[in-house]
Design a protein around this motif. Structure first.
Motif, PDB file in Angstrom:
ATOM      1  N   SER A   1      28.562 -48.723 -26.809  1.00 30.08           N
ATOM      2  CA  SER A   1      29.885 -48.867 -26.221  1.00 30.08           C
ATOM      3  C   SER A   1      29.877 -48.250 -24.829  1.00 30.08           C
ATOM      4  CB  SER A   1      30.948 -48.172 -27.084  1.00 30.08           C
ATOM      5  OG  SER A   1      30.782 -46.764 -27.037  1.00 30.08           O
ATOM      6  N   LEU A   2      30.882 -48.608 -24.026  1.00 27.56           N
ATOM      7  CA  LEU A   2      31.002 -48.040 -22.689  1.00 27.56           C
ATOM      8  C   LEU A   2      31.195 -46.537 -22.749  1.00 27.56           C
ATOM      9  CD1 LEU A   2      31.322 -48.241 -19.627  1.00 27.56           C
ATOM     10  CD2 LEU A   2      33.744 -48.789 -19.989  1.00 27.56           C
ATOM     11  N   PHE A   3      32.038 -46.086 -23.678  1.00 22.32           N
ATOM     12  CA  PHE A   3      32.279 -44.656 -23.797  1.00 22.32           C
ATOM     13  C   PHE A   3      31.036 -43.946 -24.309  1.00 22.32           C
ATOM     14  CE2 PHE A   3      36.535 -46.526 -24.061  1.00 22.32           C
ATOM     15  CZ  PHE A   3      37.155 -45.834 -23.025  1.00 22.32           C
ATOM     16  N   GLY A   4      30.274 -44.614 -25.182  1.00 23.72           N
ATOM     17  CA  GLY A   4      29.030 -44.027 -25.649  1.00 23.72           C
ATOM     18  C   GLY A   4      28.031 -43.842 -24.530  1.00 23.72           C
ATOM     19  N   ALA A   5      28.065 -44.759 -23.546  1.00 22.17           N
ATOM     20  CA  ALA A   5      27.173 -44.633 -22.402  1.00 22.17           C
ATOM     21  C   ALA A   5      27.603 -43.505 -21.471  1.00 22.17           C
ATOM     22  CB  ALA A   5      27.125 -45.957 -21.636  1.00 22.17           C
ATOM     23  N   LEU A   6      28.917 -43.277 -21.380  1.00 19.92           N
ATOM     24  CA  LEU A   6      29.428 -42.238 -20.486  1.00 19.92           C
ATOM     25  C   LEU A   6      29.307 -40.851 -21.094  1.00 19.92           C
ATOM     26  CD1 LEU A   6      32.656 -44.030 -19.175  1.00 19.92           C
ATOM     27  CD2 LEU A   6      30.485 -43.709 -17.953  1.00 19.92           C
ATOM     28  N   VAL A   7      29.421 -40.747 -22.401  1.00 20.89           N
ATOM     29  CA  VAL A   7      29.391 -39.457 -23.079  1.00 20.89           C
ATOM     30  C   VAL A   7      28.228 -39.454 -24.061  1.00 20.89           C
ATOM     31  CG1 VAL A   7      30.691 -37.803 -24.462  1.00 20.89           C
ATOM     32  CG2 VAL A   7      31.891 -39.340 -22.896  1.00 20.89           C
ATOM     33  N   GLN A   8      27.111 -38.889 -23.642  1.00 23.19           N
ATOM     34  CA  GLN A   8      25.920 -38.872 -24.473  1.00 23.19           C
ATOM     35  C   GLN A   8      25.467 -37.436 -24.695  1.00 23.19           C
ATOM     36  OE1 GLN A   8      22.725 -41.712 -23.804  1.00 23.19           O
ATOM     37  NE2 GLN A   8      23.951 -42.768 -22.270  1.00 23.19           N
ATOM     38  N   PRO A   9      24.825 -37.173 -25.834  1.00 21.44           N
ATOM     39  CA  PRO A   9      24.291 -35.827 -26.066  1.00 21.44           C
ATOM     40  C   PRO A   9      23.104 -35.551 -25.156  1.00 21.44           C
ATOM     41  CG  PRO A   9      23.549 -37.333 -27.771  1.00 21.44           C
ATOM     42  CD  PRO A   9      24.538 -38.097 -26.927  1.00 21.44           C
ATOM     43  N   ALA A  10      22.764 -34.280 -25.050  1.00 19.41           N
ATOM     44  CA  ALA A  10      21.579 -33.910 -24.274  1.00 19.41           C
ATOM     45  C   ALA A  10      20.340 -34.523 -24.913  1.00 19.41           C
ATOM     46  CB  ALA A  10      21.451 -32.392 -24.218  1.00 19.41           C
ATOM     47  N   ARG A  11      19.386 -34.900 -24.085  1.00 23.84           N
ATOM     48  CA  ARG A  11      18.152 -35.510 -24.591  1.00 23.84           C
ATOM     49  C   ARG A  11      17.449 -34.548 -25.546  1.00 23.84           C
ATOM     50  NH1 ARG A  11      14.921 -39.538 -22.270  1.00 23.84           N
ATOM     51  NH2 ARG A  11      16.007 -39.330 -20.292  1.00 23.84           N
ATOM     52  N   VAL A  12      16.972 -35.054 -26.671  1.00 28.86           N
ATOM     53  CA  VAL A  12      16.351 -34.194 -27.675  1.00 28.86           C
ATOM     54  C   VAL A  12      14.881 -33.917 -27.383  1.00 28.86           C
ATOM     55  CG1 VAL A  12      17.958 -34.960 -29.456  1.00 28.86           C
ATOM     56  CG2 VAL A  12      15.767 -36.141 -29.195  1.00 28.86           C
ATOM     57  N   PHE A  13      14.318 -34.589 -26.380  1.00 27.12           N
ATOM     58  CA  PHE A  13      12.941 -34.300 -25.977  1.00 27.12           C
ATOM     59  C   PHE A  13      12.873 -34.337 -24.455  1.00 27.12           C
ATOM     60  CE2 PHE A  13      13.368 -38.814 -27.024  1.00 27.12           C
ATOM     61  CZ  PHE A  13      12.981 -39.420 -25.851  1.00 27.12           C
ATOM     62  N   PRO A  14      12.017 -33.514 -23.852  1.00 28.48           N
ATOM     63  CA  PRO A  14      11.929 -33.493 -22.393  1.00 28.48           C
ATOM     64  C   PRO A  14      11.114 -34.664 -21.870  1.00 28.48           C
ATOM     65  CG  PRO A  14      10.345 -31.954 -23.320  1.00 28.48           C
ATOM     66  CD  PRO A  14      11.129 -32.517 -24.479  1.00 28.48           C
ATOM     67  N   VAL A  15      11.343 -35.000 -20.622  1.00 25.56           N
ATOM     68  CA  VAL A  15      10.525 -35.999 -19.922  1.00 25.56           C
ATOM     69  C   VAL A  15      10.137 -35.410 -18.572  1.00 25.56           C
ATOM     70  CG1 VAL A  15      10.447 -38.313 -18.912  1.00 25.56           C
ATOM     71  CG2 VAL A  15      11.670 -37.944 -21.063  1.00 25.56           C
ATOM     72  N   PRO A  16       8.843 -35.189 -18.284  1.00 21.07           N
ATOM     73  CA  PRO A  16       7.694 -35.483 -19.156  1.00 21.07           C
ATOM     74  C   PRO A  16       7.701 -34.603 -20.401  1.00 21.07           C
ATOM     75  CG  PRO A  16       6.994 -34.153 -17.299  1.00 21.07           C
ATOM     76  CD  PRO A  16       8.424 -34.531 -17.027  1.00 21.07           C
ATOM     77  N   LEU A  17       6.970 -35.041 -21.417  1.00 25.36           N
ATOM     78  CA  LEU A  17       6.990 -34.316 -22.680  1.00 25.36           C
ATOM     79  C   LEU A  17       6.480 -32.896 -22.519  1.00 25.36           C
ATOM     80  CD1 LEU A  17       5.754 -37.088 -25.159  1.00 25.36           C
ATOM     81  CD2 LEU A  17       8.092 -36.400 -24.617  1.00 25.36           C
ATOM     82  N   TYR A  18       5.469 -32.709 -21.690  1.00 23.71           N
ATOM     83  CA  TYR A  18       4.923 -31.380 -21.468  1.00 23.71           C
ATOM     84  C   TYR A  18       4.610 -31.171 -19.997  1.00 23.71           C
ATOM     85  CZ  TYR A  18       4.343 -30.320 -26.427  1.00 23.71           C
ATOM     86  OH  TYR A  18       4.581 -30.052 -27.749  1.00 23.71           O
ATOM     87  N   THR A  19       4.859 -29.944 -19.555  1.00 19.79           N
ATOM     88  CA  THR A  19       4.305 -29.457 -18.293  1.00 19.79           C
ATOM     89  C   THR A  19       3.153 -28.527 -18.658  1.00 19.79           C
ATOM     90  OG1 THR A  19       5.749 -27.513 -18.243  1.00 19.79           O
ATOM     91  CG2 THR A  19       6.590 -29.555 -17.239  1.00 19.79           C
ATOM     92  N   LEU A  20       2.404 -28.093 -17.669  1.00 14.50           N
ATOM     93  CA  LEU A  20       1.292 -27.185 -17.947  1.00 14.50           C
ATOM     94  C   LEU A  20       1.793 -25.908 -18.615  1.00 14.50           C
ATOM     95  CD1 LEU A  20      -1.678 -26.443 -17.734  1.00 14.50           C
ATOM     96  CD2 LEU A  20      -1.242 -25.601 -15.412  1.00 14.50           C
ATOM     97  N   GLU A  21       2.909 -25.398 -18.148  1.00 16.35           N
ATOM     98  CA  GLU A  21       3.448 -24.158 -18.709  1.00 16.35           C
ATOM     99  C   GLU A  21       3.937 -24.353 -20.138  1.00 16.35           C
ATOM    100  OE1 GLU A  21       6.437 -22.617 -16.174  1.00 16.35           O
ATOM    101  OE2 GLU A  21       5.057 -22.087 -14.553  1.00 16.35           O
ATOM    102  N   SER A  22       4.705 -25.414 -20.381  1.00 15.10           N
ATOM    103  CA  SER A  22       5.236 -25.624 -21.729  1.00 15.10           C
ATOM    104  C   SER A  22       4.129 -25.967 -22.721  1.00 15.10           C
ATOM    105  CB  SER A  22       6.305 -26.722 -21.723  1.00 15.10           C
ATOM    106  OG  SER A  22       5.753 -27.975 -21.342  1.00 15.10           O
ATOM    107  N   LEU A  23       3.102 -26.682 -22.270  1.00 16.07           N
ATOM    108  CA  LEU A  23       1.989 -27.000 -23.155  1.00 16.07           C
ATOM    109  C   LEU A  23       1.200 -25.740 -23.501  1.00 16.07           C
ATOM    110  CD1 LEU A  23       0.299 -29.059 -24.679  1.00 16.07           C
ATOM    111  CD2 LEU A  23      -0.963 -29.506 -22.569  1.00 16.07           C
ATOM    112  N   THR A  24       1.003 -24.861 -22.527  1.00 14.56           N
ATOM    113  CA  THR A  24       0.297 -23.603 -22.784  1.00 14.56           C
ATOM    114  C   THR A  24       1.037 -22.775 -23.819  1.00 14.56           C
ATOM    115  OG1 THR A  24      -0.607 -23.576 -20.536  1.00 14.56           O
ATOM    116  CG2 THR A  24      -0.581 -21.483 -21.734  1.00 14.56           C
ATOM    117  N   ARG A  25       2.363 -22.704 -23.691  1.00 17.14           N
ATOM    118  CA  ARG A  25       3.153 -21.953 -24.670  1.00 17.14           C
ATOM    119  C   ARG A  25       3.080 -22.599 -26.053  1.00 17.14           C
ATOM    120  NH1 ARG A  25       7.015 -21.984 -20.416  1.00 17.14           N
ATOM    121  NH2 ARG A  25       8.183 -23.623 -21.518  1.00 17.14           N
TER     122      ARG A  25
END
Length: 220
Positions: A98-122
């Protein structure tokens, strides 16, 4: 029709549209939180794994975030004494309906890119403590394209962590699917990472419509 009547009729129509719009916004805005994990049967998963006696499916669970994200966690058997679950995680992002669904969306549940060097190291330090972990020099390939992975080893065990983001809607994903994120973690006694990656290499996505395959498979 008099000018007054026309004005009243337009006012009523505008009020109805505004009320419907607010109702849609409230409805969509109130359903953005993440639901608790709940157990599901393997047949309800959007993915099928090849039979593997080392890594059988032990349990499966799912949760949703708003109307666009569904997350699945597949717990696999662990032939080692190492802490942590062998698992496959699948996040499916659909397009708003829906239009309202497109305007009001939850925060993404995964990051993009999936990993950075720091996050992958952790992540590697948390997943494989007291093990030596390295990121593979070259990507590996399953039926949905290239994926990256890391290898961790100690004197007795080998572990892998593989991750993949599928966003090719022009050639691969069904029309209603925006993206699919896959992450796979497996520890075993084999010294050959290729053996541990076999379930990830052979998985098949089961989505509402056909998912096309990328061309070819490559070895480790």
């Amino acid at each position: 029709m008099s000018g007054v009547s026309r004005f009243l009729r337009l006012s009523v129509l505008a009020t109805a549209l505004l009320t419907a719009g607010c109702g849609g916004w409230v409805r969509d805005n109130l359903t953005q939180s993440t639901t608790p994990w709940r157990r599901v049967q393997p047949t309800a998963l959007p993915v099928s794994l090849p039979d593997n006696p080392q890594f059988p499916i032990v349990a499966a669970r799912m949760r949703s975030t708003g109307a666009v994200y569904k997350s699945y966690s597949v717990v696999l058997g662990n032939p080692t004494a190492l802490p942590g679950e062998n698992r496959l995680t699948v996040d499916v992002q659909t397009l708003p309906d829906s239009l309202f669904g497109a305007l009001v969306q939850p925060a993404r549940v995964f990051p993009v890119p999936l990993y950075t060097l720091e996050s992958l190291t952790r992540t590697l330090a948390a997943e494989f403590p007291d093990m030596t972990a390295t990121v593979a020099d070259a990507a590996r390939r399953n039926r949905y394209g290239d994926y990256d992975y890391a290898i961790a080893q100690d004197e007795e065990n080998t572990c892998v962590l593989a991750w993949q983001l599928i966003t090719d809607r022009a050639r691969m994903l069904p029309e209603r699917i925006e993206a699919v994120r896959l992450e796979y973690r497996a520890c075993g006694t084999s010294r050959n990472p290729r053996v541990l990656l076999q379930p990830f290499d052979g998985l098949v996505l089961i989505l509402p419509e056909t998912v096309l395959e990328a061309d070819g498979l490559s070895g480790l």
